[in-house]
Structure formats: C-alpha cells, structure tokens
Design a protein around this motif. Structure first.
Motif, PDB file in Angstrom:
ATOM      1  N   GLY A   1       6.643   6.089 -15.095  1.00 33.17           N
ATOM      2  CA  GLY A   1       7.044   7.143 -16.013  1.00 33.17           C
ATOM      3  C   GLY A   1       6.084   7.439 -17.141  1.00 33.17           C
ATOM      4  N   MET A   2       5.034   6.646 -17.298  1.00 37.94           N
ATOM      5  CA  MET A   2       4.140   6.828 -18.436  1.00 37.94           C
ATOM      6  C   MET A   2       2.658   6.718 -18.123  1.00 37.94           C
ATOM      7  SD  MET A   2       6.062   4.090 -20.875  1.00 37.94           S
ATOM      8  CE  MET A   2       5.418   4.789 -22.381  1.00 37.94           C
ATOM      9  N   TYR A   3       2.318   6.119 -17.006  1.00 37.96           N
ATOM     10  CA  TYR A   3       0.920   5.772 -16.794  1.00 37.96           C
ATOM     11  C   TYR A   3       0.345   6.316 -15.496  1.00 37.96           C
ATOM     12  CZ  TYR A   3       1.904   2.508 -20.529  1.00 37.96           C
ATOM     13  OH  TYR A   3       2.273   1.961 -21.725  1.00 37.96           O
ATOM     14  N   TYR A   4      -0.988   6.347 -15.468  1.00 42.33           N
ATOM     15  CA  TYR A   4      -1.704   6.747 -14.265  1.00 42.33           C
ATOM     16  C   TYR A   4      -2.623   5.607 -13.847  1.00 42.33           C
ATOM     17  CZ  TYR A   4      -0.135  11.479 -15.171  1.00 42.33           C
ATOM     18  OH  TYR A   4       0.651  12.592 -15.361  1.00 42.33           O
ATOM     19  N   CYS A   5      -2.883   5.511 -12.541  1.00 35.29           N
ATOM     20  CA  CYS A   5      -3.829   4.533 -12.029  1.00 35.29           C
ATOM     21  C   CYS A   5      -4.875   5.259 -11.186  1.00 35.29           C
ATOM     22  CB  CYS A   5      -3.121   3.479 -11.172  1.00 35.29           C
ATOM     23  SG  CYS A   5      -2.025   2.419 -12.112  1.00 35.29           S
ATOM     24  N   PHE A   6      -6.098   4.730 -11.214  1.00 31.17           N
ATOM     25  CA  PHE A   6      -7.212   5.350 -10.506  1.00 31.17           C
ATOM     26  C   PHE A   6      -7.632   4.511  -9.305  1.00 31.17           C
ATOM     27  CE2 PHE A   6     -11.827   5.202  -9.886  1.00 31.17           C
ATOM     28  CZ  PHE A   6     -12.058   6.511  -9.464  1.00 31.17           C
ATOM     29  N   ASN A   7      -7.724   5.157  -8.145  1.00 33.22           N
ATOM     30  CA  ASN A   7      -8.181   4.502  -6.920  1.00 33.22           C
ATOM     31  C   ASN A   7      -9.317   5.298  -6.296  1.00 33.22           C
ATOM     32  OD1 ASN A   7      -5.492   2.689  -5.799  1.00 33.22           O
ATOM     33  ND2 ASN A   7      -5.098   4.337  -7.231  1.00 33.22           N
ATOM     34  N   ALA A   8     -10.163   4.594  -5.534  1.00 34.05           N
ATOM     35  CA  ALA A   8     -11.179   5.262  -4.729  1.00 34.05           C
ATOM     36  C   ALA A   8     -10.718   5.175  -3.279  1.00 34.05           C
ATOM     37  CB  ALA A   8     -12.535   4.583  -4.900  1.00 34.05           C
ATOM     38  N   VAL A   9     -10.632   6.325  -2.599  1.00 32.27           N
ATOM     39  CA  VAL A   9     -10.200   6.354  -1.202  1.00 32.27           C
ATOM     40  C   VAL A   9     -11.313   5.794  -0.325  1.00 32.27           C
ATOM     41  CG1 VAL A   9      -9.491   7.827   0.718  1.00 32.27           C
ATOM     42  CG2 VAL A   9      -8.694   8.313  -1.611  1.00 32.27           C
ATOM     43  N   THR A  10     -10.927   4.919   0.612  1.00 33.74           N
ATOM     44  CA  THR A  10     -11.901   4.264   1.482  1.00 33.74           C
ATOM     45  C   THR A  10     -11.556   4.482   2.951  1.00 33.74           C
ATOM     46  OG1 THR A  10     -10.616   2.246   1.376  1.00 33.74           O
ATOM     47  CG2 THR A  10     -12.403   2.479  -0.225  1.00 33.74           C
ATOM     48  N   ALA A  11     -12.276   3.771   3.830  1.00 38.51           N
ATOM     49  CA  ALA A  11     -12.082   3.851   5.284  1.00 38.51           C
ATOM     50  C   ALA A  11     -12.315   5.279   5.778  1.00 38.51           C
ATOM     51  CB  ALA A  11     -10.700   3.344   5.669  1.00 38.51           C
ATOM     52  N   SER A  12     -11.821   5.578   6.983  1.00 39.93           N
ATOM     53  CA  SER A  12     -12.091   6.914   7.523  1.00 39.93           C
ATOM     54  C   SER A  12     -10.884   7.829   7.364  1.00 39.93           C
ATOM     55  CB  SER A  12     -12.505   6.799   8.990  1.00 39.93           C
ATOM     56  OG  SER A  12     -11.769   5.808   9.652  1.00 39.93           O
ATOM     57  N   ALA A  13     -11.114   9.131   7.506  1.00 36.91           N
ATOM     58  CA  ALA A  13     -10.035  10.109   7.393  1.00 36.91           C
ATOM     59  C   ALA A  13      -8.929   9.762   8.375  1.00 36.91           C
ATOM     60  CB  ALA A  13     -10.576  11.508   7.665  1.00 36.91           C
ATOM     61  N   GLY A  14      -7.686   9.870   7.914  1.00 36.54           N
ATOM     62  CA  GLY A  14      -6.562   9.530   8.775  1.00 36.54           C
ATOM     63  C   GLY A  14      -6.062   8.124   8.546  1.00 36.54           C
ATOM     64  N   VAL A  15      -6.886   7.310   7.885  1.00 32.92           N
ATOM     65  CA  VAL A  15      -6.499   5.939   7.563  1.00 32.92           C
ATOM     66  C   VAL A  15      -6.189   5.866   6.065  1.00 32.92           C
ATOM     67  CG1 VAL A  15      -7.197   3.516   7.547  1.00 32.92           C
ATOM     68  CG2 VAL A  15      -7.981   5.030   9.373  1.00 32.92           C
ATOM     69  N   GLY A  16      -4.971   5.469   5.722  1.00 33.68           N
ATOM     70  CA  GLY A  16      -4.570   5.448   4.316  1.00 33.68           C
ATOM     71  C   GLY A  16      -4.923   4.158   3.607  1.00 33.68           C
ATOM     72  N   GLU A  17      -6.176   4.033   3.194  1.00 31.15           N
ATOM     73  CA  GLU A  17      -6.592   2.841   2.472  1.00 31.15           C
ATOM     74  C   GLU A  17      -7.338   3.247   1.199  1.00 31.15           C
ATOM     75  OE1 GLU A  17      -8.700   0.098   4.981  1.00 31.15           O
ATOM     76  OE2 GLU A  17      -6.942  -0.206   6.241  1.00 31.15           O
ATOM     77  N   ALA A  18      -7.314   2.351   0.190  1.00 33.70           N
ATOM     78  CA  ALA A  18      -7.973   2.677  -1.076  1.00 33.70           C
ATOM     79  C   ALA A  18      -8.233   1.411  -1.875  1.00 33.70           C
ATOM     80  CB  ALA A  18      -7.107   3.636  -1.894  1.00 33.70           C
ATOM     81  N   VAL A  19      -9.074   1.543  -2.881  1.00 32.03           N
ATOM     82  CA  VAL A  19      -9.374   0.437  -3.792  1.00 32.03           C
ATOM     83  C   VAL A  19      -8.920   0.841  -5.194  1.00 32.03           C
ATOM     84  CG1 VAL A  19     -11.195  -0.913  -4.896  1.00 32.03           C
ATOM     85  CG2 VAL A  19     -11.344  -0.372  -2.450  1.00 32.03           C
ATOM     86  N   LEU A  20      -8.042   0.035  -5.772  1.00 27.68           N
ATOM     87  CA  LEU A  20      -7.570   0.272  -7.137  1.00 27.68           C
ATOM     88  C   LEU A  20      -8.559  -0.344  -8.118  1.00 27.68           C
ATOM     89  CD1 LEU A  20      -5.342   0.951  -9.307  1.00 27.68           C
ATOM     90  CD2 LEU A  20      -4.408  -1.315  -8.835  1.00 27.68           C
TER      91      LEU A  20
ATOM     92  N   CYS B   1       0.840  -1.200   0.000  1.00 33.74           N
ATOM     93  CA  CYS B   1       0.000   0.000   0.000  1.00 33.74           C
ATOM     94  C   CYS B   1       0.876   1.251   0.000  1.00 33.74           C
ATOM     95  CB  CYS B   1      -0.889  -0.015   1.245  1.00 33.74           C
ATOM     96  SG  CYS B   1      -2.001   1.401   1.367  1.00 33.74           S
ATOM     97  N   HIS B   2       0.541   2.211  -0.855  1.00 33.61           N
ATOM     98  CA  HIS B   2       1.332   3.443  -0.927  1.00 33.61           C
ATOM     99  C   HIS B   2       1.407   4.145   0.414  1.00 33.61           C
ATOM    100  CE1 HIS B   2       1.099   4.286  -5.540  1.00 33.61           C
ATOM    101  NE2 HIS B   2       1.711   3.169  -5.243  1.00 33.61           N
ATOM    102  N   ALA B   3       0.404   3.960   1.251  1.00 29.79           N
ATOM    103  CA  ALA B   3       0.332   4.675   2.523  1.00 29.79           C
ATOM    104  C   ALA B   3       1.105   3.969   3.631  1.00 29.79           C
ATOM    105  CB  ALA B   3      -1.127   4.842   2.934  1.00 29.79           C
ATOM    106  N   SER B   4       1.709   2.821   3.319  1.00 34.39           N
ATOM    107  CA  SER B   4       2.314   2.006   4.378  1.00 34.39           C
ATOM    108  C   SER B   4       3.481   2.691   5.076  1.00 34.39           C
ATOM    109  CB  SER B   4       2.779   0.665   3.813  1.00 34.39           C
ATOM    110  OG  SER B   4       3.807   0.854   2.865  1.00 34.39           O
ATOM    111  N   ARG B   5       4.113   3.671   4.422  1.00 35.25           N
ATOM    112  CA  ARG B   5       5.235   4.346   5.076  1.00 35.25           C
ATOM    113  C   ARG B   5       4.876   5.764   5.489  1.00 35.25           C
ATOM    114  NH1 ARG B   5       7.372   2.223   0.820  1.00 35.25           N
ATOM    115  NH2 ARG B   5       8.434   0.217   0.958  1.00 35.25           N
ATOM    116  N   GLY B   6       3.612   5.971   5.755  1.00 40.16           N
ATOM    117  CA  GLY B   6       3.200   7.283   6.241  1.00 40.16           C
ATOM    118  C   GLY B   6       2.807   8.248   5.135  1.00 40.16           C
TER     119      GLY B   6
END
Length: 195
Positions: free
Chosen positions: A83-102, A56-61
């Motif tokens: 270097g070339m692409y983008y990915c779309f995620n929907a942010v989930t859980a509550s504020a302050g918690v770094g979780e998302a669905v790709l 998870c991108h948020a795993s290191r703060g």
DNA sequence: GTCCTGATCCTCT
DNA sequence: GAGGATCAGGACG
C-alpha cells in the motif's frame, strides 16, 4: 558520469540464467538520469525470483500486473507493495519466462544530495538500504515499469572494479520458497538491508 | 462487489 | 522485537 552510458549492460547480459545474473549484478551501477539530476549507486544486494518458485510473482501465470516479467529481458519491473512502497526488478531469462532479479540495496555513488532530499534522511547508509528505500532515493516510480534498461533514462552499467566476496543466503520477507538460497550481497558492505 | 494478503519501512518499546 | 500505515491485485461469489 554520463560517460557511464558507454558501459551499459547489453540485453544479452539479462538473457542468461537468472541466478547467475543476480550474482553478476553485484558491483554493477544503477543509474537514473532524472530531470532533477543524476543519481547512481553500486548494487550491493540482490534476490533472484525464478520459475517454479512459489514466491515469484509470475508463479501463477501472467496477469496485467506481472506481464513485464514475461516480456523480453533487460526491462524494469516496478511493482507496488504494502500500500505504500515500490520495488525495482530487472527482468531476466527469455521472453515468455517470468523471471527477474530484485535489487534490494545500493551504495550511493552520485547524487546523494538528491537522495537525501527524496528520502528525508541524512545518513548515507539510510538512503538505499532496502528495496523500497532505493526506489525512493533514485526517483523511480511506477512510470518506470516496463522501461528498457538498455536505452532509457534508467539503466545499469558494468562494474568498474572487481567486487569483493559475496555471500549467498535465503531471501527476506517471503514465506513459501524462503528456504531457497537466492539472496546475494557483498560481504562487509554497510549498505545492505540486513545481514 | 467484498475480503484478504503482502518480495516494506518506520517508530516506538 | 512488535505493530501500524495503506492500497492494488487476486480469489471468490
């Protein structure tokens, strides 16, 4: 299709358990009302990224890049990769918690001519069968990072029909955490990124 | 500042 | 199935 706005998923939908949200998003409709026209597709493949998960991108703060993940649920987290692409995620859980669905794959429902023009591909199965592909086909850009999925041009609608069975497997393209069963897709769909 | 890595896609073989 | 394209973020000095 603007009637879809009536079915927009509320913020409370995203505030639930991330793995649960990833499953419930299958069969829902992702819509983008762009200046060039509307594109929409049924979500057929997702992956959950959660707390304590090394992939998870948020795993290191929190950093400037991933700060949207730590915000309120129901927002778009769009990031640049390889270097070339983008990915779309929907942010989930509550504020302050770094979780998302790709969101990894869509079944094109509307605006396929626009998708073809953006992608330079003809086959319907080649338009949205991968995280970077669907971002390109839908016209999503880095400008959508932080967009409110409950009240902007980019939103998700509740599913119109009951989806078929879904399959649970391990995620794609990661090393650490690759053993966790956090990828979900609709069984038999020809529009998923891979089996 | 420099170096390294990566939630991918596409074109070959 | 393998490798190249291509660049932002993060770690380190």
């Amino acid at each position: 299709m603007s009637g879809l706005r009536g079915g927009i998923l509320p913020r409370s939908f995203y505030a639930g358990d991330t793995v649960d949200v990833a499953r419930k998003l299958l069969g829902c409709i992702l819509v983008h009302e762009a200046p060039q026209g509307i594109t929409a597709g049924k979500i057929v493949e997702t992956e959950a990224y959660i707390q304590g998960d090394p992939a998870c991108h948020a795993s290191r703060g929190m950093t400037p890049r991933n700060r949207v993940m730590f915000g309120a649920p129901g927002y778009a987290y769009v990031y640049f990769i390889y270097g070339m692409y983008y990915c779309f995620n929907a942010v989930t859980a509550s504020a302050g918690v770094g979780e998302a669905v790709l969101v990894r794959a869509l079944e094109p429902l509307q605006g396929s001519h626009l998708m073809r023009a953006r992608r330079g591909r003809e086959r319907l199965e080649d338009l949205c069968s991968g995280p970077a592909k669907l971002v390109q086909a839908m016209g999503i850009t880095r400008e959508h990072n932080g967009a409110d999925l409950t009240c902007s041009q980019l939103f998700v609608c509740t599913r119109e029909t009951v989806p078929g069975k879904f399959v649970t497997t391990t995620r794609i393209g990661i090393k650490e955490g690759s053993e966790m069963p956090l990828r979900f897709y609709l069984e038999g769909s020809p529009f998923i990124s891979r089996k």
